[in-house]
Every structure is written in structure tokens, then in C-alpha cells.
Design a protein around this motif. Structure first.
Motif, PDB file in Angstrom:
ATOM      1  N   GLY A 196     -38.666  25.052  94.249  1.00  0.00           N
ATOM      2  CA  GLY A 196     -39.673  24.140  94.716  1.00  0.00           C
ATOM      3  C   GLY A 196     -39.596  23.795  96.217  1.00  0.00           C
ATOM      4  O   GLY A 196     -40.429  22.844  96.494  1.00  0.00           O
ATOM      5  N   ILE A 197     -38.598  24.277  97.030  1.00  0.00           N
ATOM      6  CA  ILE A 197     -38.475  23.998  98.423  1.00  0.00           C
ATOM      7  C   ILE A 197     -38.927  25.361  99.303  1.00  0.00           C
ATOM      8  O   ILE A 197     -38.579  26.230  98.736  1.00  0.00           O
ATOM      9  CB  ILE A 197     -37.189  23.680  98.878  1.00  0.00           C
ATOM     10  CG1 ILE A 197     -36.672  22.375  98.136  1.00  0.00           C
ATOM     11  CG2 ILE A 197     -36.999  23.184 100.316  1.00  0.00           C
ATOM     12  CD1 ILE A 197     -37.550  20.994  98.019  1.00  0.00           C
ATOM     13  N   LYS A 198     -39.608  24.954 100.113  1.00  0.00           N
ATOM     14  CA  LYS A 198     -40.300  26.111 100.892  1.00  0.00           C
ATOM     15  C   LYS A 198     -39.374  25.847 102.226  1.00  0.00           C
ATOM     16  O   LYS A 198     -39.835  24.975 102.886  1.00  0.00           O
ATOM     17  CB  LYS A 198     -41.811  26.524 100.877  1.00  0.00           C
ATOM     18  CG  LYS A 198     -42.149  27.596 101.761  1.00  0.00           C
ATOM     19  CD  LYS A 198     -43.633  27.556 102.066  1.00  0.00           C
ATOM     20  CE  LYS A 198     -44.052  28.759 102.866  1.00  0.00           C
ATOM     21  NZ  LYS A 198     -45.486  28.758 102.939  1.00  0.00           N
ATOM     22  N   LEU A 199     -38.883  26.823 102.767  1.00  0.00           N
ATOM     23  CA  LEU A 199     -38.179  26.913 104.214  1.00  0.00           C
ATOM     24  C   LEU A 199     -39.276  27.238 104.885  1.00  0.00           C
ATOM     25  O   LEU A 199     -39.621  28.586 104.992  1.00  0.00           O
ATOM     26  CB  LEU A 199     -36.954  27.708 103.955  1.00  0.00           C
ATOM     27  CG  LEU A 199     -36.345  27.917 105.459  1.00  0.00           C
ATOM     28  CD1 LEU A 199     -35.501  26.250 105.589  1.00  0.00           C
ATOM     29  CD2 LEU A 199     -34.929  28.787 105.239  1.00  0.00           C
ATOM     30  N   LEU A 200     -39.623  26.459 105.896  1.00  0.00           N
ATOM     31  CA  LEU A 200     -40.507  26.788 106.913  1.00  0.00           C
ATOM     32  C   LEU A 200     -39.822  27.401 108.301  1.00  0.00           C
ATOM     33  O   LEU A 200     -40.313  28.242 109.145  1.00  0.00           O
ATOM     34  CB  LEU A 200     -41.247  25.821 107.566  1.00  0.00           C
ATOM     35  CG  LEU A 200     -42.114  25.236 106.185  1.00  0.00           C
ATOM     36  CD1 LEU A 200     -43.081  23.990 106.595  1.00  0.00           C
ATOM     37  CD2 LEU A 200     -43.058  26.369 105.723  1.00  0.00           C
ATOM     38  N   GLY A 201     -38.422  26.944 108.365  1.00  0.00           N
ATOM     39  CA  GLY A 201     -37.706  27.454 109.402  1.00  0.00           C
ATOM     40  C   GLY A 201     -36.335  26.629 109.636  1.00  0.00           C
ATOM     41  O   GLY A 201     -36.301  25.507 109.020  1.00  0.00           O
ATOM     42  N   ARG A 202     -35.367  27.168 110.141  1.00  0.00           N
ATOM     43  CA  ARG A 202     -34.131  26.921 110.174  1.00  0.00           C
ATOM     44  C   ARG A 202     -33.436  27.240 111.609  1.00  0.00           C
ATOM     45  O   ARG A 202     -33.540  28.314 111.887  1.00  0.00           O
ATOM     46  CB  ARG A 202     -33.284  27.264 109.205  1.00  0.00           C
ATOM     47  CG  ARG A 202     -31.719  26.706 108.833  1.00  0.00           C
ATOM     48  CD  ARG A 202     -31.180  27.056 107.719  1.00  0.00           C
ATOM     49  NE  ARG A 202     -31.390  28.345 107.200  1.00  0.00           N
ATOM     50  CZ  ARG A 202     -31.376  28.884 105.990  1.00  0.00           C
ATOM     51  NH1 ARG A 202     -31.110  27.945 105.026  1.00  0.00           N
ATOM     52  NH2 ARG A 202     -31.555  30.001 105.920  1.00  0.00           N
TER      53      ARG A 202
ATOM     54  N   PHE B 219     -30.795  22.161 112.170  1.00  0.00           N
ATOM     55  CA  PHE B 219     -32.048  21.559 111.479  1.00  0.00           C
ATOM     56  C   PHE B 219     -32.806  22.261 110.803  1.00  0.00           C
ATOM     57  O   PHE B 219     -32.650  23.576 111.274  1.00  0.00           O
ATOM     58  CB  PHE B 219     -32.726  20.471 112.287  1.00  0.00           C
ATOM     59  CG  PHE B 219     -33.419  21.097 113.208  1.00  0.00           C
ATOM     60  CD1 PHE B 219     -34.676  21.339 113.025  1.00  0.00           C
ATOM     61  CD2 PHE B 219     -33.143  21.612 114.468  1.00  0.00           C
ATOM     62  CE1 PHE B 219     -35.722  21.918 114.052  1.00  0.00           C
ATOM     63  CE2 PHE B 219     -33.540  22.197 115.328  1.00  0.00           C
ATOM     64  CZ  PHE B 219     -35.220  22.186 115.156  1.00  0.00           C
ATOM     65  N   ALA B 220     -33.579  22.003 109.571  1.00  0.00           N
ATOM     66  CA  ALA B 220     -34.658  22.990 109.227  1.00  0.00           C
ATOM     67  C   ALA B 220     -35.800  21.968 108.885  1.00  0.00           C
ATOM     68  O   ALA B 220     -35.998  20.839 108.647  1.00  0.00           O
ATOM     69  CB  ALA B 220     -34.107  23.429 107.713  1.00  0.00           C
ATOM     70  N   VAL B 221     -37.114  22.743 108.936  1.00  0.00           N
ATOM     71  CA  VAL B 221     -38.085  22.216 108.348  1.00  0.00           C
ATOM     72  C   VAL B 221     -38.424  22.847 107.069  1.00  0.00           C
ATOM     73  O   VAL B 221     -38.417  24.054 106.964  1.00  0.00           O
ATOM     74  CB  VAL B 221     -39.169  22.404 109.348  1.00  0.00           C
ATOM     75  CG1 VAL B 221     -40.419  21.788 108.806  1.00  0.00           C
ATOM     76  CG2 VAL B 221     -38.855  21.717 110.724  1.00  0.00           C
ATOM     77  N   VAL B 222     -38.773  22.039 106.014  1.00  0.00           N
ATOM     78  CA  VAL B 222     -38.968  22.328 104.410  1.00  0.00           C
ATOM     79  C   VAL B 222     -40.093  21.638 103.853  1.00  0.00           C
ATOM     80  O   VAL B 222     -40.524  20.812 104.485  1.00  0.00           O
ATOM     81  CB  VAL B 222     -37.640  22.229 103.753  1.00  0.00           C
ATOM     82  CG1 VAL B 222     -36.568  22.698 104.277  1.00  0.00           C
ATOM     83  CG2 VAL B 222     -37.421  20.603 103.548  1.00  0.00           C
ATOM     84  N   GLU B 223     -40.794  22.430 103.153  1.00  0.00           N
ATOM     85  CA  GLU B 223     -41.990  21.836 102.377  1.00  0.00           C
ATOM     86  C   GLU B 223     -41.674  21.500 100.959  1.00  0.00           C
ATOM     87  O   GLU B 223     -40.761  22.490 100.347  1.00  0.00           O
ATOM     88  CB  GLU B 223     -43.081  22.636 102.618  1.00  0.00           C
ATOM     89  CG  GLU B 223     -44.509  22.028 102.620  1.00  0.00           C
ATOM     90  CD  GLU B 223     -45.505  22.816 103.082  1.00  0.00           C
ATOM     91  OE1 GLU B 223     -46.657  22.292 103.249  1.00  0.00           O
ATOM     92  OE2 GLU B 223     -45.573  23.957 102.836  1.00  0.00           O
ATOM     93  N   ALA B 224     -41.907  20.338 100.399  1.00  0.00           N
ATOM     94  CA  ALA B 224     -41.684  20.197  99.015  1.00  0.00           C
ATOM     95  C   ALA B 224     -42.927  19.394  98.502  1.00  0.00           C
ATOM     96  O   ALA B 224     -43.444  18.559  99.384  1.00  0.00           O
ATOM     97  CB  ALA B 224     -40.426  19.460  98.737  1.00  0.00           C
TER      98      ALA B 224
END
Length: 95
Positions: A31-37, A47-52
């Protein structure tokens, strides 16, 4: 919705963090999409940017690493999203 996830780890957790990351690849929960880390060089910081779609997945992410890292998680907006929100704010203020 996008979130910025920042983490910090204690030097005493370094071996455990490395072991878990190498074993799992640091993949986020379902349910979590990793956009970048991004990782800091020479420390357990990054840090990371995720989408949920909802916050339970974000909670699962924090709990998955919470025994080794402290995390700060913030809702995030793109420039376009922020621009739209600011435009609405200005329009409402100028009425």
C-alpha cells in the motif's frame, strides 16, 4: 497522498539497520509506493518520498523500522499542488 519520511538512527543500531536493509531491500509495506529515497553518507540519516492512499500504511512503515530508527513523517505537496492551494487561498482572501 505523498509523504516525506525522514529517519535518524543511533550508532548503536548501525549493524541491525544494515542487516535488515540488506535482507529486505528496505522495501515499503503493501500500500506504500516508494517514489525515491536518499541516504546521508557516513550516518544513519536520510529521507524518502512515498505515496499512500491512507495513513495505516504510513503507520506500518514507521512501525516496521521504529525499533531501530526515529522517523518524522510529513504530508507533502508538489509545486503544482501547492500553487493550486495558494491560488484558492488568495482568491478567498481577496473576496
Amino acid at each position: 497522498m505523498k509523504f516525506i519520511v525522514q529517519w535518524n538512527g543511533l550508532p548503536t543500531a548501525e549493524s541491525s539497520v544494515i542487516e535488515r536493509f540488506m535482507k529486505t531491500g528496505g522495501q515499503p509495506p503493501d500500500g506504500i509506493k516508494l517514489l525515491g529515497r536518499w541516504h546521508a553518507i557516513g550516518g544513519l540519516h536520510g529521507f524518502a518520498v512515498v505515496e499512500a492512499d491512507d495513513t495505516p500504511g504510513i503507520s506500518a512503515l514507521a512501525l516496521e523500522w521504529g525499533d531501530l530508527l526515529t522517523m518524522s513523517i510529513f504530508p507533502a505537496m508538489t509545486d503544482e499542488e501547492l500553487g493550486a492551494a495558494l491560488g484558492k487561498h488568495l482568491a478567498a482572501r481577496n473576496k
